[in-house]
Design a protein around this motif. Sequence first.
Motif, PDB file in Angstrom:
ATOM      1  N   HIS A   1      -6.014  -1.190  -6.840  1.00 53.79           N
ATOM      2  CA  HIS A   1      -5.946  -1.852  -5.625  1.00 53.79           C
ATOM      3  C   HIS A   1      -6.800  -3.320  -5.275  1.00 53.79           C
ATOM      4  O   HIS A   1      -5.839  -4.136  -5.044  1.00 53.79           O
ATOM      5  CB  HIS A   1      -6.982  -1.381  -4.977  1.00 53.79           C
ATOM      6  CG  HIS A   1      -7.061  -1.343  -3.526  1.00 53.79           C
ATOM      7  ND1 HIS A   1      -7.420  -0.250  -2.600  1.00 53.79           N
ATOM      8  CD2 HIS A   1      -6.518  -2.302  -2.474  1.00 53.79           C
ATOM      9  CE1 HIS A   1      -7.532  -0.469  -1.307  1.00 53.79           C
ATOM     10  NE2 HIS A   1      -6.612  -2.017  -1.392  1.00 53.79           N
TER      11      HIS A   1
ATOM     12  N   GLU B   1      -5.233   6.372  -5.569  1.00 51.16           N
ATOM     13  CA  GLU B   1      -5.722   7.676  -4.687  1.00 51.16           C
ATOM     14  C   GLU B   1      -7.042   9.254  -4.469  1.00 51.16           C
ATOM     15  O   GLU B   1      -6.953   9.395  -3.455  1.00 51.16           O
ATOM     16  CB  GLU B   1      -4.214   8.489  -4.538  1.00 51.16           C
ATOM     17  CG  GLU B   1      -2.905   7.613  -3.812  1.00 51.16           C
ATOM     18  CD  GLU B   1      -2.025   8.351  -3.237  1.00 51.16           C
ATOM     19  OE1 GLU B   1      -1.550   8.796  -3.211  1.00 51.16           O
ATOM     20  OE2 GLU B   1      -0.528   7.470  -3.762  1.00 51.16           O
TER      21      GLU B   1
ATOM     22  N   TYR C   1     -11.141  -3.821   3.718  1.00 51.32           N
ATOM     23  CA  TYR C   1     -10.291  -4.707   4.666  1.00 51.32           C
ATOM     24  C   TYR C   1      -9.016  -4.974   3.813  1.00 51.32           C
ATOM     25  O   TYR C   1      -9.449  -5.714   3.190  1.00 51.32           O
ATOM     26  CB  TYR C   1     -10.945  -4.730   6.103  1.00 51.32           C
ATOM     27  CG  TYR C   1     -11.736  -3.371   6.688  1.00 51.32           C
ATOM     28  CD1 TYR C   1     -10.869  -2.806   7.454  1.00 51.32           C
ATOM     29  CD2 TYR C   1     -12.519  -3.098   6.165  1.00 51.32           C
ATOM     30  CE1 TYR C   1     -10.824  -1.455   8.273  1.00 51.32           C
ATOM     31  CE2 TYR C   1     -13.461  -2.108   7.242  1.00 51.32           C
ATOM     32  CZ  TYR C   1     -12.643  -1.106   7.980  1.00 51.32           C
ATOM     33  OH  TYR C   1     -12.810  -0.362   8.921  1.00 51.32           O
ATOM     34  N   PRO C   2      -7.833  -5.625   4.882  1.00 57.23           N
ATOM     35  CA  PRO C   2      -7.917  -5.359   6.292  1.00 57.23           C
ATOM     36  C   PRO C   2      -7.191  -3.704   5.652  1.00 57.23           C
ATOM     37  O   PRO C   2      -6.956  -3.032   7.295  1.00 57.23           O
ATOM     38  CB  PRO C   2      -6.437  -6.160   7.018  1.00 57.23           C
ATOM     39  CG  PRO C   2      -6.180  -6.579   5.565  1.00 57.23           C
ATOM     40  CD  PRO C   2      -7.184  -6.901   4.562  1.00 57.23           C
ATOM     41  N   GLU C   3      -6.520  -2.944   5.105  1.00 55.97           N
ATOM     42  CA  GLU C   3      -6.190  -1.979   4.638  1.00 55.97           C
ATOM     43  C   GLU C   3      -7.587  -0.711   5.457  1.00 55.97           C
ATOM     44  O   GLU C   3      -6.300   0.519   5.859  1.00 55.97           O
ATOM     45  CB  GLU C   3      -5.965  -1.747   2.988  1.00 55.97           C
ATOM     46  CG  GLU C   3      -5.068  -2.540   2.703  1.00 55.97           C
ATOM     47  CD  GLU C   3      -6.457  -2.831   1.659  1.00 55.97           C
ATOM     48  OE1 GLU C   3      -6.825  -3.951   2.356  1.00 55.97           O
ATOM     49  OE2 GLU C   3      -6.894  -3.054   0.361  1.00 55.97           O
ATOM     50  N   GLY C   4      -8.762  -0.896   5.674  1.00 57.11           N
ATOM     51  CA  GLY C   4      -9.504   0.353   6.105  1.00 57.11           C
ATOM     52  C   GLY C   4      -9.391   1.365   5.189  1.00 57.11           C
ATOM     53  O   GLY C   4      -9.538   2.215   5.598  1.00 57.11           O
TER      54      GLY C   4
ATOM     55  N   ASN D   1      -2.945  -4.124  -5.514  1.00 51.14           N
ATOM     56  CA  ASN D   1      -2.423  -3.441  -4.135  1.00 51.14           C
ATOM     57  C   ASN D   1      -1.931  -2.129  -4.834  1.00 51.14           C
ATOM     58  O   ASN D   1      -1.199  -1.681  -3.397  1.00 51.14           O
ATOM     59  CB  ASN D   1      -1.654  -4.986  -3.863  1.00 51.14           C
ATOM     60  CG  ASN D   1      -2.249  -6.271  -3.102  1.00 51.14           C
ATOM     61  OD1 ASN D   1      -2.956  -6.348  -2.802  1.00 51.14           O
ATOM     62  ND2 ASN D   1      -0.914  -7.091  -3.378  1.00 51.14           N
ATOM     63  N   THR D   2      -2.670  -1.510  -4.892  1.00 49.77           N
ATOM     64  CA  THR D   2      -1.961  -0.437  -5.738  1.00 49.77           C
ATOM     65  C   THR D   2      -3.438   0.549  -5.126  1.00 49.77           C
ATOM     66  O   THR D   2      -4.107   0.493  -6.480  1.00 49.77           O
ATOM     67  CB  THR D   2      -1.567  -0.299  -6.676  1.00 49.77           C
ATOM     68  OG1 THR D   2      -0.312  -0.700  -7.008  1.00 49.77           O
ATOM     69  CG2 THR D   2      -1.070   1.500  -6.594  1.00 49.77           C
ATOM     70  N   PRO D   3      -3.577   1.282  -4.221  1.00 47.35           N
ATOM     71  CA  PRO D   3      -4.702   2.089  -3.888  1.00 47.35           C
ATOM     72  C   PRO D   3      -4.501   3.308  -4.876  1.00 47.35           C
ATOM     73  O   PRO D   3      -4.248   3.831  -5.886  1.00 47.35           O
ATOM     74  CB  PRO D   3      -4.846   2.885  -2.577  1.00 47.35           C
ATOM     75  CG  PRO D   3      -3.572   1.825  -2.375  1.00 47.35           C
ATOM     76  CD  PRO D   3      -2.528   1.553  -2.834  1.00 47.35           C
TER      77      PRO D   3
ATOM     78  N   HIS E   1      -8.559  -8.970   0.146  1.00 50.32           N
ATOM     79  CA  HIS E   1      -8.940  -8.042  -0.083  1.00 50.32           C
ATOM     80  C   HIS E   1     -10.938  -8.118   0.515  1.00 50.32           C
ATOM     81  O   HIS E   1     -10.872  -8.812  -0.224  1.00 50.32           O
ATOM     82  CB  HIS E   1      -9.159  -6.527  -1.133  1.00 50.32           C
ATOM     83  CG  HIS E   1      -7.975  -6.565  -1.376  1.00 50.32           C
ATOM     84  ND1 HIS E   1      -6.891  -5.794  -0.429  1.00 50.32           N
ATOM     85  CD2 HIS E   1      -6.849  -7.255  -2.893  1.00 50.32           C
ATOM     86  CE1 HIS E   1      -5.790  -5.369  -1.269  1.00 50.32           C
ATOM     87  NE2 HIS E   1      -6.092  -5.808  -2.259  1.00 50.32           N
TER      88      HIS E   1
ATOM     89  N   VAL F   1     -10.534  10.750   2.493  1.00 51.08           N
ATOM     90  CA  VAL F   1     -10.209  10.736   4.201  1.00 51.08           C
ATOM     91  C   VAL F   1     -11.381  11.283   5.334  1.00 51.08           C
ATOM     92  O   VAL F   1     -11.794  12.349   5.187  1.00 51.08           O
ATOM     93  CB  VAL F   1      -8.924  11.980   3.830  1.00 51.08           C
ATOM     94  CG1 VAL F   1      -8.687  11.505   5.093  1.00 51.08           C
ATOM     95  CG2 VAL F   1      -8.101  11.412   2.590  1.00 51.08           C
TER      96      VAL F   1
ATOM     97  N   MET G   1       1.417  -1.672  -0.089  1.00 54.70           N
ATOM     98  CA  MET G   1       0.564   0.223  -0.110  1.00 54.70           C
ATOM     99  C   MET G   1       0.915   1.390   0.241  1.00 54.70           C
ATOM    100  O   MET G   1       2.029   0.754   0.326  1.00 54.70           O
ATOM    101  CB  MET G   1      -0.983  -0.391   1.176  1.00 54.70           C
ATOM    102  CG  MET G   1      -1.809  -1.215   1.639  1.00 54.70           C
ATOM    103  SD  MET G   1      -3.292  -0.635   0.352  1.00 54.70           S
ATOM    104  CE  MET G   1      -3.200  -3.048  -1.221  1.00 54.70           C
TER     105      MET G   1
ATOM    106  N   VAL H   1     -15.793   0.495   1.962  1.00 56.37           N
ATOM    107  CA  VAL H   1     -14.056   0.220   2.887  1.00 56.37           C
ATOM    108  C   VAL H   1     -13.794  -0.842   2.322  1.00 56.37           C
ATOM    109  O   VAL H   1     -14.107  -1.699   1.513  1.00 56.37           O
ATOM    110  CB  VAL H   1     -14.729   0.721   3.123  1.00 56.37           C
ATOM    111  CG1 VAL H   1     -15.320  -0.275   4.605  1.00 56.37           C
ATOM    112  CG2 VAL H   1     -13.271   0.213   4.577  1.00 56.37           C
TER     113      VAL H   1
ATOM    114  N   GLN I   1      -7.059   5.373  10.693  1.00 52.97           N
ATOM    115  CA  GLN I   1      -8.228   4.332  10.362  1.00 52.97           C
ATOM    116  C   GLN I   1      -9.052   5.304  11.104  1.00 52.97           C
ATOM    117  O   GLN I   1      -9.331   5.169  12.157  1.00 52.97           O
ATOM    118  CB  GLN I   1      -7.817   2.590  11.604  1.00 52.97           C
ATOM    119  CG  GLN I   1      -6.639   2.152  10.768  1.00 52.97           C
ATOM    120  CD  GLN I   1      -7.463   1.296   9.970  1.00 52.97           C
ATOM    121  OE1 GLN I   1      -8.670   0.226   9.500  1.00 52.97           O
ATOM    122  NE2 GLN I   1      -6.193   1.710   8.538  1.00 52.97           N
TER     123      GLN I   1
ATOM    124  N   TRP J   1     -11.455   3.975   2.506  1.00 51.11           N
ATOM    125  CA  TRP J   1     -12.056   4.144   2.110  1.00 51.11           C
ATOM    126  C   TRP J   1     -12.710   4.540   0.701  1.00 51.11           C
ATOM    127  O   TRP J   1     -11.845   5.695   0.876  1.00 51.11           O
ATOM    128  CB  TRP J   1     -13.259   4.941   2.718  1.00 51.11           C
ATOM    129  CG  TRP J   1     -13.194   4.553   4.630  1.00 51.11           C
ATOM    130  CD1 TRP J   1     -12.461   4.203   5.605  1.00 51.11           C
ATOM    131  CD2 TRP J   1     -14.995   4.629   4.787  1.00 51.11           C
ATOM    132  NE1 TRP J   1     -12.485   3.899   6.708  1.00 51.11           N
ATOM    133  CE2 TRP J   1     -14.248   3.837   6.086  1.00 51.11           C
ATOM    134  CE3 TRP J   1     -15.917   4.599   4.418  1.00 51.11           C
ATOM    135  CZ2 TRP J   1     -15.680   3.443   7.329  1.00 51.11           C
ATOM    136  CZ3 TRP J   1     -16.816   3.531   5.925  1.00 51.11           C
ATOM    137  CH2 TRP J   1     -17.003   3.788   7.357  1.00 51.11           C
TER     138      TRP J   1
END
Lengths: 110, 110
Positions: free
Chosen positions: B94, B102, B73-76, B98-100, B11, B107, A1, B71, A7, B78
């Motif tokens: 993602h 952004e 997880y486990p990244e949390g 595994n690349t969010p 995920h 937030v 990530m 949302v 969180q 949103w």
Amino acid sequence: MSLDLPQVFRHHVFCCAQQRPPGHPRGSCAAKNAHPLWEQLGQRIQAKGLLDVGMAWTGCLGFCSAGPLMVVYPEGLWYRPETPEDIDEIVDSHLVNNTPVERLVMVLTR
Amino acid sequence: MSLDLPQVFRHHVFCCAQQRPPGHPRGSCAAKNAHPLWEQLGQRIQAKGLLDVGMAWTGCLGFCSAGPLMVVYPEGLWYRPETPEDIDEIVDSHLVNNTPVERLVMVLTR
């Protein structure tokens, strides 16, 4: 990530509310008394004033034969509570004190 | 945490399906076109063969004005996707790599 965000919730609890008709071959969490358990869970989270704990009801989580199922993130811990006392213990031990209730953990293998 | 269990899902995606009537002061994710987006999300996860990605629909996640919300997880993490293209990017970047994404991350501050 590549993101490192705070969180939103210290614990986020997801509770399966899936209902299937009586006799359905997959069964369902609701058919195993899930709803009263999750109602109690929400009430106890609120009573304990756990503002950093989130809770949501969900559709099917995919492991129907193991229900009633809830999963806690970000830990990724799956629980199968059966009684009101189980719910109280999960709240007081895991959600308040960060100590999982090992006897109620489902170790799911796929 | 005293337990160190393998994660069931690499995920696990939770998608708010909350519906409130038109004009309700809180609004809802469903009123913001959430359902078609989550349908597409599920279809794309399946089409990509992501057996280690779980997806569930949920009741209210608690931040209605920011919807439609999901949302991971486990990244949390949103997300607030708005278009089918946003959904595709979240899956491909993602959930597959595994690349969010952004630009779509919410937030959330409480």
